[in-house]
Design an enzyme around this catalytic site. Sequence first.
Site, PDB file in Angstrom:
ATOM      1  N   LYS A 193     -32.119 -23.761 -17.569  1.00 49.28           N
ATOM      2  CA  LYS A 193     -31.823 -24.692 -18.669  1.00 49.28           C
ATOM      3  C   LYS A 193     -31.685 -26.134 -18.194  1.00 49.28           C
ATOM      4  CE  LYS A 193     -30.464 -21.665 -22.076  1.00 49.28           C
ATOM      5  NZ  LYS A 193     -30.273 -21.654 -23.484  1.00 49.28           N
ATOM      6  N   GLU A 225     -26.023  -8.783 -17.675  1.00 52.43           N
ATOM      7  CA  GLU A 225     -27.314  -8.690 -17.002  1.00 52.43           C
ATOM      8  C   GLU A 225     -27.061  -8.601 -15.503  1.00 52.43           C
ATOM      9  OE1 GLU A 225     -30.208 -11.573 -18.405  1.00 52.43           O
ATOM     10  OE2 GLU A 225     -30.734 -11.981 -16.336  1.00 52.43           O
ATOM     11  N   HIS A 244     -36.905  -7.692 -19.366  1.00 55.86           N
ATOM     12  CA  HIS A 244     -37.891  -8.770 -19.503  1.00 55.86           C
ATOM     13  C   HIS A 244     -39.265  -8.354 -18.984  1.00 55.86           C
ATOM     14  CE1 HIS A 244     -33.993 -10.920 -19.551  1.00 55.86           C
ATOM     15  NE2 HIS A 244     -34.583 -11.524 -20.547  1.00 55.86           N
ATOM     16  N   CYS A 263     -30.345  -6.165 -21.501  1.00 54.06           N
ATOM     17  CA  CYS A 263     -30.288  -6.953 -22.740  1.00 54.06           C
ATOM     18  C   CYS A 263     -30.975  -6.143 -23.844  1.00 54.06           C
ATOM     19  CB  CYS A 263     -30.989  -8.302 -22.516  1.00 54.06           C
ATOM     20  SG  CYS A 263     -30.660  -9.525 -23.806  1.00 54.06           S
TER      21      CYS A 263
END
Length: 765
Positions: free
Chosen positions: A118, A676, A705, A737
């Site tokens: 991020k 996670e 993912h 997740c």
Amino acid sequence: MLTSNLGYPRIGGNRELKKACEQYWSGKTSVKELINAGHSIRQQNWQIQKNAGIDLIPSNDFSFYDQVLDMSLTVGAIPERYHEVILNNKKTELDLYFAMARGYQKEGLDITAMEMTKWFDTNYHYIVPEFHKNQKFKLFSTKVVDEFNEAKYSGFVTKPVIIGAVSYLLLGKEKEAGFDRLDLIKNLLPVYLDVLDRLNDSGVEWVQFDEPFLALDLSDKAKEAFRFVYAEIRKAFPFINITIANYFDCFADNLDLALSLPVNVLHLDLVRCPKQLDDILESDKLSPKTQLSLGLVDGRNVWKNDFENSLALIHKAIRKIGQDRILIAPSCSLLHSPCDLDFETALNPEIKQWLAFAKQKLDEIVTLKQLAVGDQNAAEKLEENRLANTRRSTSDLVHNNKVKERVLAITDKHAQRESEFAIRKKIQHQALNLPLFPTTTIGSFPQTAEVRSWRAKFKKGKLSQQQYDELIARETEETIRFQEQIGIDVLVHGEFERNDMVEYFGEQLEGFAFTKYGWVQSYGSRCVKPPIIFGDVSRPAPMTVKWSSYAQTLTQKLVKGMLTGPVTILQWSFVRNDQPRSQTCTQIALAIRDEVCDLEKANIKVIQIDEPAIREGLPLRKADWQAYLQWAVRAFRIAASAVNDATQIHTHMCYSEFNDIIQNIADMDADVITIECSRSQMELLDAFADFNYPNEIGPGVYDIHSPRVPSKDEMLNLLEKAQAVIPAHQLWVNPDCGLKTRHWEETKKALIEMVSAAREIRQMI
Ligand code: GLN
Ligand code: ZN
């Protein structure tokens, strides 16, 4: 006085960039078509800014994927593993670029993508530069210069915007031990000088270096690097107007450093930190030549500027340093704003008049300048602005006294479960009757193209409510049956009725508005459309009870209710700027609290409140962390605490680096937290182990993912690792997740393996 912009949204008003990139990636279009799409977005953006009357229009703010990755290509920071893409396959620079962003699985090559993380406290993700000891840099991509020249030939004089050398290094990661990436500054600087040299030859007058790390705590070494870089740049290019842009927070402790740098313009974010204007104007370190770029128009939110407020700041600056040393600007790049409010024809007009998106923000910047220099033609706009803002501050849409009173009446008792965890654990153990290592999932099951097509048809009126509900019910039932069949202990309903974990709740809460085209880039071609929280938040009716209790009627097993937590709803929305974030968060918490109670009444005994965004909400400076965590954790507790001891509250968080905030995570006091963990091989659990975390934990045992199906033994191995540091009676078994991005085929196989792993470890005890 000049007007200046720091960056314009590059996705295009209609997400043209997304479409162009995705078509190119899927092989449907040529590289030439992609390049043309980029060209036309840039032309359009420059034209919009010129029409608005912006004096300093940015270039190099365009990017096909990410501006940090652009910089890595500019300075030739291309990790070894990609060299093959270009050498062996005669690929273009753009192919190399996308390989770094997205990985490369073609022509017998299998190269992983670079890491993504991020961008400060935004929801934008950048590609993390990789650094090695003694790394050498050399100018590889001439994008900065090319885009400047492209603009010039089209009649736009622009200000290239470049990530500053110090921030660029700090944004990256050392890929081997034994050195500090800041040591690379001497190797890196010559490339920056090379770029400036070429820009200089092309006639550049203004260059902006973004150095947002000036808003963070800096080491002495970083400060030294700043002094070194800007002294060298000044020495080499005495006549280029150099801007240093800082945003997202105050200069604070770095103010003296910033003021001492030999540059022409300092940009300050006066939305996040209005008080620093006084500090700067009063400082005896402010050189008599330095110009100040006043970041007055909020680049991070959607509200109309308060002209009176901004003018007060501008006039204060004028009195001290005079008009000529002032630039009017947005607080940061407009990358984080939606493009154009004019597209929003369906928005409630009362709310619409309170808003400004990127295009409207340009007009605000220009109007502020006109007002500041006393341009009579603008006087009317001041009146208009005052009126819109007054209407907003007094609107019935915004204010709901019942909600305000309820917030005021909150006491510590509201944030406290009936009994402490040790007691609850025993009661829940009896009530829920679960085995050791209970298995569960995080909530969503595959959102197939089919499921999404039902929602699309329903929204277009092609399916009736009843038809849509029947389809969702069937999908839910199949998912319940599947979980029963493979022996999951705590089931979920699958979240098929939800488009998005925030939007689904926002649409049912009062105080939220939704746009049609308010897209903001999240990463690469991915865009999000955050809801707008404009008013006091309340819950007119239950939001999730129907589907959760339907699912519970289908089975004897426990079905877990599934909610999004108050901090996450806040964090992923555009929020009010007329009250503190903490206040809005508390209102959302009360709405979720009511939902939790209704679920409990509907016989749901396990309720999960997802808070994946708690960590990303952390302020940039550590000194501000505890204040934030205090209200954020309290909001969660208010949402979670109204139930009986026997009702088990879960929470879930992704990206689980909790070392520095583990005390606060424990303070949330969720009965069970799922996190996670699989990609770090359970290392992320150490924070919990070292802390002697008392409540129950479900460390994710497989990475959702990736389509890869993990084997039972792999997961068993992870569970053994977990058990080595956390007592068995505290452990749950679950994926990392939600499964919404996966296909059914791999989901089924992976969950079957997961249940066998849990069964096996139970027998080993
Ligand atoms: N319950 C959500 C899901 O399973 C959680 C998503 C998230 O953590 N981002 O999809
Ligand atoms: Zn998650």
